[in-house]
Each structure stands twice: as structure tokens, then as C-alpha cells.
Design an enzyme around this catalytic site. Structure first.
Site, PDB file in Angstrom:
ATOM      1  N   CYS A 272      12.657   3.137 -42.375  1.00  0.00           N
ATOM      2  CA  CYS A 272      11.492   3.084 -41.483  1.00  0.00           C
ATOM      3  C   CYS A 272      11.306   4.491 -40.936  1.00  0.00           C
ATOM      4  O   CYS A 272      11.630   4.785 -39.786  1.00  0.00           O
ATOM      5  CB  CYS A 272      11.710   2.068 -40.368  1.00  0.00           C
ATOM      6  SG  CYS A 272      11.935   0.372 -40.939  1.00  0.00           S
ATOM      7  N   PRO A 275       8.027   8.730 -37.341  1.00  0.00           N
ATOM      8  CA  PRO A 275       7.107   9.769 -37.818  1.00  0.00           C
ATOM      9  C   PRO A 275       7.759  10.887 -38.625  1.00  0.00           C
ATOM     10  O   PRO A 275       7.106  11.868 -38.967  1.00  0.00           O
ATOM     11  CB  PRO A 275       6.537  10.326 -36.505  1.00  0.00           C
ATOM     12  CG  PRO A 275       7.660  10.176 -35.538  1.00  0.00           C
ATOM     13  CD  PRO A 275       8.370   8.902 -35.914  1.00  0.00           C
ATOM     14  N   GLU A 297       7.977   4.261 -45.401  1.00  0.00           N
ATOM     15  CA  GLU A 297       7.297   3.897 -44.154  1.00  0.00           C
ATOM     16  C   GLU A 297       6.183   2.922 -44.488  1.00  0.00           C
ATOM     17  O   GLU A 297       5.374   3.182 -45.389  1.00  0.00           O
ATOM     18  CB  GLU A 297       6.745   5.147 -43.464  1.00  0.00           C
ATOM     19  CG  GLU A 297       5.820   4.885 -42.292  1.00  0.00           C
ATOM     20  CD  GLU A 297       6.440   4.017 -41.206  1.00  0.00           C
ATOM     21  OE1 GLU A 297       5.781   3.044 -40.771  1.00  0.00           O
ATOM     22  OE2 GLU A 297       7.577   4.285 -40.800  1.00  0.00           O
ATOM     23  N   CYS A 393      16.030   2.513 -30.534  1.00  0.00           N
ATOM     24  CA  CYS A 393      15.828   3.254 -29.285  1.00  0.00           C
ATOM     25  C   CYS A 393      15.637   2.229 -28.169  1.00  0.00           C
ATOM     26  O   CYS A 393      14.635   2.223 -27.462  1.00  0.00           O
ATOM     27  CB  CYS A 393      14.645   4.194 -29.383  1.00  0.00           C
ATOM     28  SG  CYS A 393      14.544   5.340 -27.979  1.00  0.00           S
TER      29      CYS A 393
END
Length: 465
Positions: A272, A275, A297, A393
Site C-alpha cells: 500500500c 504516497p 497502490e 500509523c
């Protein structure tokens, strides 16, 4: 005899033009609350388009970040001052009031200037009909300072509810931190309210950290590839040409840990990748071993950001637009897999201050099935003896330890052996980064803003049998 016109509290006569900083901040907040944008990205686009000078850009940044960070607190104050729910007000007027409240309570701006500027903004951006309301409410807000308002709001509360009010977080997030950290929870929540300095990372093999330090940056504490504090990162040549980028030190450390684990030779996968920060760092680390990275992605526009992050490498690493839950590659194709799973981002509240008010507890539950499905796919994509890094995160147990335990146990029942490695052992330079695992060990990594100055990154390292 006719009555004189009733005064509304708004200024009479020609309205002064709104300064560009406050207008930019207002437009960014409208993009956040009306369009679902991220505050930092919305403001960056506006600043780039309108070419604000450094001083105005700094003011706009503080207005957006501050009013977003304390939004829940400010909304409670505004409802108390207005004597009515904010849902009864025009949404654009609420954003003006939030900006005005931040100036009145949290910035060194004289009250009169703060109120007048908010009234001018309301009149220009919305219409004269709301200026009286803005003027009256903000003058009531100014009757107390922030500490006094928080004391009034938290009167009669205790425990987690009081902690949430005093640290400007929703109660459910404060509860999560209290469950994980106990007495440290207050320090961790307060750390979410301190905006981080921009952290850079070099692309290994393309430039050295010493080049960033020579440009005025300070080396990061633990990552050998990072540097902090260079003003506007976009002013650096290395950033402009793709030899360096912006990346939190915590993200650097989890990528570094994956690179340090013993694994068979072979290609690496960033499942994944958007960015693209981890993919860029992993590419440099892999190529130092004579190996390479495939970046995948699912979102086309984010795949474009990954390609942009990798643009300086020659030959360019592979970037594909693919759904990790339906792999576009064969099983067992990779020696190392990075899965930075989609999550609530509760570990990045310093950088995404509006996220704490945008998310609800049910958002966690909605993401967990996807996280588990992606982790199963990552494990099946890894060759025997290879390693998967499961990263979020977010420190929330449902997104971290629960996902790992569920997947490891389910695959074990299917006779797929997955070993949970001692992840902190691969970051020996980072103190107090261990987190308990469900099997009675301390084999997970958990970074914290108040301990490590990083985002609250979670890492589990899994070896595939």
C-alpha cells in the site's frame, strides 16, 4: 416619530478588505468541513496558488492548524457563548467563529483586532447578515481566557472525560491512550498538540544526509537517513529533484527495521505504497543489496504520487495500480513485504489535527476487516523464510495487536506457520519502543510523539514459515 435603526454590533461604513492570510485560512477550513479535504493539503494548495508571502503563509498555517487542533474545545466554548448549538448556525459562519476564537484565546492578537478581523471576514466571505452574530459571540468568548473556559467546561468532570477536555481530544481517543499508557496518557495527548517540524529523508544511493545537514538541517536522533528543520523543504534542490523527500522519522524507522531482518534474497513489495515515502526509502535500501522493490497502490492518483517519489532512481522501480486484497502477482513472490495498512491515522494527529474530530469509534471497526485481509494477502505474497512488516500509523489495539493476533491464529489453524519476531531488537538504538504482544512478550514496536518525537507508528515483523 420613527425609531432609529437598531444597532447590530457590526461596523458601519465601507468594510475593510480581508487580509490574504485570514481569507486563505477560511477557504482552507471550508475545504475541510464542506469538502472533506485534509487541512494541510488544502492550505498548501491555496498558498501555492495565491503566492502569499512568508509572513502571511505562517499566519494562515497557524490559524488553520490551531483552529483544527482545538476544534472540539472551541466548539464547546462557542456554544456556551452563543447559547445555542452550532448546528443551528450557517456552517461557514461557524468556521469564521472558530478562526476568531483561536485568535482571541490562543494567539497574541489584541482582542479588538481579532474580533474586528473576524467580522470583516464574515461580511466579505458570507454576507453582512452574520456580522452582528460573529461580533456578539466573539466578544463573549473574549470574556475569559482559554484556561478559564476549560475550567468552566470541565467543572464536575473527572477521569478520562476531564483528561479529554484538558488535552483537546474526543473522549474515545483519550480513553484509548489511557488504556495503553496509564499515567503517561496526558503527556502523549499533549504531544499531539505540538506541531512537528518538517522531517526530511534522503533516498539512499542518491544523496547523503550530510548534504541536508550542510544545508542547515539537524540529523534525526535515530534514523541514519533523516534530518529536521530546514524551513520550507521545497526550497532544497535535493527535494525538488527527488533525491530527498519529506517523511516522519517514525516511518523511516519501520522501513529500516524491515531492511535489517535476515531474509532470503529476492524482490521486495510495498503493498500500500501511496504516497511513496516508504517505497523510496526501501528502494535505496534494497538496491544496496542488489535487490529491488515493486510498489503497489490501489488508488490511481496515489500511484502517481508514488511514481513521483521514485522519479530520481535509475532504472525506475516498478509502480503498479493494484488492489492488495486481489494481488496482481503470484503467491510467494517476495522476500520482504511492507504493509503500511490503511488506518484511522490516530498516530499522526500532530500533522493531521482535524482528524481527531473527523473520526468516530466505528471508523476503527470499519477498517479492521480490510486490515486483516491485507495482512493475509501480504503473508501469502511472501516466500518461505521471508518477512512481512505490518505497520499502522495508529496505536489503537483493534488496528494493531488484534489484527496481528487474529491473522496469525487463523493462518496457524490452516497450517500456515507465521512467527512473530522481536521487532524492537531490530531498532536497538530506539529506547522504550517495545509494546506487549498478545502472547505474553514485548515483540511489537510502538513509537510515541511524547517519547520519541515521532508519529505513533506501530510495527509487527512476521516471518513466514
Amino acid at each position: 416619530m420613527s425609531r432609529p435603526p437598531r444597532r447590530t454590533g457590526a461596523r458601519r461604513g465601507p468594510r475593510r478588505p480581508v487580509d490574504p492570510a485570514r481569507r486563505a485560512a477560511f477557504d482552507a477550513l471550508r475545504a475541510v468541513h464542506a469538502g472533506g479535504a485534509y487541512a494541510n493539503l488544502a492550505l498548501a494548495e491555496i498558498l501555492d496558488r495565491r503566492h502569499l508571502d512568508e509572513r502571511d503563509a505562517a499566519l494562515a498555517t497557524e490559524l488553520v492548524a490551531g483552529s483544527s487542533r482545538l476544534q472540539g474545545t472551541y466548539d464547546a466554548i462557542l456554544e456556551a457563548a452563543a447559547g445555542r448549538p452550532l448546528s443551528s448556525l450557517q456552517p461557514a459562519a461557524v468556521d469564521v467563529l472558530r478562526l476568531g476564537t483561536h485568535q482571541v484565546l490562543s494567539m497574541r492578537i489584541p482582542t479588538r483586532a481579532a474580533v474586528d478581523s473576524a467580522v470583516d471576514l464574515a461580511g466579505t466571505a458570507i454576507g453582512e447578515r452574520v456580522t452582528g452574530l460573529v461580533n456578539a459571540v466573539l466578544r463573549k468568548v473574549a470574556a475569559h481566557d482559554l484556561d478559564a473556559w476549560v475550567d468552566r467546561l470541565s467543572a464536575g468532570t473527572s477521569g478520562v472525560e476531564r483528561l479529554a477536555l484538558r488535552t483537546h481530544h474526543p473522549r474515545w481517543i483519550a480513553q484509548t491512550y489511557a488504556d495503553l499508557l496509564g499515567e503517561e496518557a496526558a503527556a502523549a495527548l499533549e504531544a499531539d498538540n505540538v506541531a512537528p517540524r518538517p522531517t526530511l529523508v534522503v533516498r539512499p544511493g542518491l544523496t547523503e544526509r550530510d548534504d541536508l545537514v550542510a544545508a542547515g538541517a539537524t540529523a534525526t536522533r535515530w534514523s541514519p537517513y533523516g534530518a529536521v528543520g530546514v524551513g520550507n523543504p521545497g526550497d532544497l534542490v535535493a527535494v525538488r529533484d527527488g533525491r530527498a523527500g519529506v517523511q516522519d522519522e517514525g516511518s523511516q524507522l519501520v522501513a529500516l527495521a524491515l531492511s535489517r531482518v535476515e531474509a532470503p534474497a529476492g524482490r521486495w513489495l510495498d503493498m500500500c505504497a501511496g504516497p511513496g515515502g516508504k517505497a523510496a526509502l526501501l528502494t535505496g535500501l534494497a538496491r544496496a543489496r542488489g535487490e529491488d522493490v515493486l510498489a503497489a497502490e490501489v488508488a490511481e492518483h496515489r500511484a502517481g504520487l508514488v511514481a513521483q517519489a521514485l522519479r530520481a532512481y535509475r532504472p525506475r522501480p516498478g509502480v503498479i495500480c493494484a488492489d492488495g486484497t486481489r494481488p496482481a502477482w503470484r503467491a510467494g513472490a517476495f522476500a520482504r513485504v511492507m504493509l503500511d495498512a490503511p488506518c484511522t491515522g490516530l498516530g499522526a494527529l500532530r500533522r493531521r489535527p482535524e482528524s481527531r474530530w473527523r473520526h468516530q469509534p466505528e471508523d476503527v471497526d470499519d477498517l479492521v476487516p480490510l486490515q486483516a485481509q491485507l495482512l493475509v494477502s501480504a503473508i501469502r505474497s511472501t516466500l518461505p523464510g521471508g518477512v512481512v512488516a505490518y505497520v499502522t500509523c495508529s496505536p489503537h489495539p483493534s488496528e494493531t495487536e488484534d489484527v496481528v493476533q487474529t491473522v496469525v491464529d487463523e493462518l496457524g489453524a490452516q497450517r500456515t506457520v507465521v512467527e512473530v519476531l522481536d521487532a524492537p531488537a531490530f531498532l536497538p538504538e530506539v529506547p522504550a519502543c517495545g509494546r506487549a504482544d498478545p502472547w505474553g512478550g514485548q515483540r511489537f514496536v510502538q513509537l510515541w510523539p511524547h517519547r520519541h518525537g515521532t508519529d505513533a507508528m506501530f510495527l509487527a515483523l512476521l516471518r513466514v514459515g
